[in-house]
Design a protein around this motif. Structure first.
Motif, mmCIF file in Angstrom:
data_model
loop_
_atom_site.group_PDB
_atom_site.id
_atom_site.type_symbol
_atom_site.label_atom_id
_atom_site.label_comp_id
_atom_site.label_asym_id
_atom_site.label_seq_id
_atom_site.Cartn_x
_atom_site.Cartn_y
_atom_site.Cartn_z
ATOM 1 N N ALA A 128 0.975 -0.957 -0.083
ATOM 2 C CA ALA A 128 -0.006 0.232 -0.179
ATOM 3 C C ALA A 128 1.174 1.413 -0.129
ATOM 4 N N PRO A 129 0.536 2.326 -0.960
ATOM 5 C CA PRO A 129 1.421 3.770 -0.469
ATOM 6 C C PRO A 129 1.257 3.916 0.299
ATOM 7 N N THR A 130 2.761 5.170 1.654
ATOM 8 C CA THR A 130 2.872 4.726 2.811
ATOM 9 C C THR A 130 2.817 6.372 2.765
ATOM 10 N N LEU A 131 2.433 6.799 4.556
ATOM 11 C CA LEU A 131 2.565 8.505 4.671
ATOM 12 C C LEU A 131 3.534 8.401 5.167
ATOM 13 N N ASP A 132 3.936 9.638 5.641
ATOM 14 C CA ASP A 132 5.056 10.427 5.694
ATOM 15 C C ASP A 132 6.174 9.240 6.751
ATOM 16 N N ASP A 133 5.700 9.428 7.654
ATOM 17 C CA ASP A 133 5.944 8.219 8.415
ATOM 18 C C ASP A 133 6.139 6.609 8.408
ATOM 19 N N GLY A 134 5.981 6.938 6.479
ATOM 20 C CA GLY A 134 6.005 5.521 6.522
ATOM 21 C C GLY A 134 5.230 4.011 6.884
ATOM 22 N N PHE A 135 4.181 4.296 7.245
ATOM 23 C CA PHE A 135 3.516 4.256 7.884
ATOM 24 C C PHE A 135 2.193 3.348 6.122
ATOM 25 N N PRO A 136 1.911 2.132 6.309
ATOM 26 C CA PRO A 136 2.087 0.476 7.090
ATOM 27 C C PRO A 136 3.028 -0.023 7.070
ATOM 28 N N GLY A 137 4.350 0.829 6.702
ATOM 29 C CA GLY A 137 5.270 -0.693 6.250
ATOM 30 C C GLY A 137 5.208 -1.468 5.390
ATOM 31 N N GLY A 138 5.213 -1.540 4.107
ATOM 32 C CA GLY A 138 5.543 -2.566 3.245
ATOM 33 C C GLY A 138 3.974 -3.678 3.239
ATOM 34 N N ARG A 139 2.887 -2.958 3.869
ATOM 35 C CA ARG A 139 1.925 -3.988 4.086
ATOM 36 C C ARG A 139 0.574 -3.689 2.376
ATOM 37 N N ALA A 140 0.560 -4.795 2.210
ATOM 38 C CA ALA A 140 -0.785 -4.708 2.250
ATOM 39 C C ALA A 140 -1.918 -4.605 2.206
ATOM 40 N N LEU A 141 -3.236 -3.402 1.432
ATOM 41 C CA LEU A 141 -4.246 -3.638 2.487
ATOM 42 C C LEU A 141 -5.315 -5.257 1.922
ATOM 43 N N CYS A 142 -5.939 -5.343 2.433
ATOM 44 C CA CYS A 142 -6.357 -6.832 2.449
ATOM 45 C C CYS A 142 -8.273 -6.758 2.266
ATOM 46 N N PRO A 143 -7.802 -7.068 0.439
ATOM 47 C CA PRO A 143 -9.394 -6.488 -0.397
ATOM 48 C C PRO A 143 -10.183 -7.077 0.242
ATOM 49 N N VAL A 144 -10.879 -8.145 1.928
ATOM 50 C CA VAL A 144 -11.856 -9.230 2.162
ATOM 51 C C VAL A 144 -12.092 -8.350 3.501
ATOM 52 N N CYS A 145 -11.058 -8.240 4.596
ATOM 53 C CA CYS A 145 -11.322 -7.848 5.741
ATOM 54 C C CYS A 145 -10.397 -6.304 6.044
ATOM 55 N N TRP A 146 -9.841 -5.892 5.073
ATOM 56 C CA TRP A 146 -9.293 -4.813 5.671
ATOM 57 C C TRP A 146 -8.210 -4.773 6.376
ATOM 58 N N ALA A 147 -7.314 -5.295 6.659
ATOM 59 C CA ALA A 147 -7.082 -5.385 7.434
ATOM 60 C C ALA A 147 -4.950 -5.082 6.977
ATOM 61 N N PHE A 148 -3.902 -4.371 7.291
ATOM 62 C CA PHE A 148 -3.021 -3.719 6.835
ATOM 63 C C PHE A 148 -1.838 -5.119 7.398
ATOM 64 N N VAL A 149 -1.237 -6.369 5.852
ATOM 65 C CA VAL A 149 -1.126 -7.240 6.242
ATOM 66 C C VAL A 149 0.023 -7.759 5.267
ATOM 67 N N PRO A 150 1.295 -8.439 5.642
ATOM 68 C CA PRO A 150 2.920 -8.325 4.801
ATOM 69 C C PRO A 150 2.124 -9.723 3.610
ATOM 70 N N ILE A 151 2.457 -9.201 2.200
ATOM 71 C CA ILE A 151 3.487 -9.715 1.496
ATOM 72 C C ILE A 151 4.563 -10.835 1.754
ATOM 73 N N GLY A 152 3.704 -12.400 1.273
ATOM 74 C CA GLY A 152 4.067 -13.255 1.214
ATOM 75 C C GLY A 152 5.582 -13.459 -0.134
ATOM 76 N N ALA A 153 6.223 -14.482 0.025
ATOM 77 C CA ALA A 153 7.153 -14.753 -0.770
ATOM 78 C C ALA A 153 6.794 -14.238 -2.389
ATOM 79 N N GLY A 154 5.631 -15.417 -2.568
ATOM 80 C CA GLY A 154 4.872 -15.543 -3.881
ATOM 81 C C GLY A 154 4.146 -14.021 -4.480
ATOM 82 N N GLY A 155 3.877 -13.285 -3.403
ATOM 83 C CA GLY A 155 3.254 -12.026 -4.002
ATOM 84 C C GLY A 155 1.901 -11.346 -3.097
ATOM 85 N N GLY A 156 1.367 -12.697 -3.024
ATOM 86 C CA GLY A 156 0.215 -12.749 -2.437
ATOM 87 C C GLY A 156 0.002 -12.440 -0.816
ATOM 88 N N LEU A 157 -1.167 -12.216 -0.385
ATOM 89 C CA LEU A 157 -1.425 -11.531 1.106
ATOM 90 C C LEU A 157 -1.107 -13.122 1.575
#
Length: 120
Positions: free
Chosen positions: A64-93
């Motif tokens: 996900a795009p980051t704020l000036d302070d770096g949030f959400p730290g390289g995590r992606a936004l889950c389209p199902v539950c809206w959590a910020f989630v790390p991306i796995g090795a295969g590019g999936g949540l």
């Protein structure tokens, strides 16, 4: 007059956050009896609740795009539950539990700022 979220009535109220069919229980955390969604006839018990694991795991995502302070730290936004989630090795949540609220007020504030900046 500007009011912060913490000053709003009910802002400190913690909800149960049990889910059924994606709907969140609107009773207070630790309540007795059935879970329910206010404004509807949806009632459920713990055995009928959605499992905690989000079905969005494995969804291909980009950070996900980051704020000036770096949030959400390289995590992606889950389209199902809206959590910020790390991306796995295969590019999936990565496997994760369905988002059930922020653990701290500071995290909630950063999350709010992100959604205000980037929307959903």
């Amino acid at each position: 007059m500007t009011r912060t979220l913490a000053a709003l009535p009910g802002a400190a109220r913690r909800l149960c956050l049990s889910r059924r069919r994606g709907e969140i229980c609107t009773r207070e955390k630790g309540h007795r009896g059935l879970h329910h969604r206010r404004g509807g006839s949806l009632l459920w018990n713990d055995l009928q609740a959605d499992p905690p694991e989000c079905p969005g795991a494995g969804t291909i995502a980009e950070p996900a795009p980051t704020l000036d302070d770096g949030f959400p730290g390289g995590r992606a936004l889950c389209p199902v539950c809206w959590a910020f989630v790390p991306i796995g090795a295969g590019g999936g949540l990565s496997a994760h539990d369905t988002w059930r609220g922020d653990p701290t007020r500071a995290e909630a504030d950063r999350r709010r700022d992100w959604f205000n900046a980037y929307g959903w």
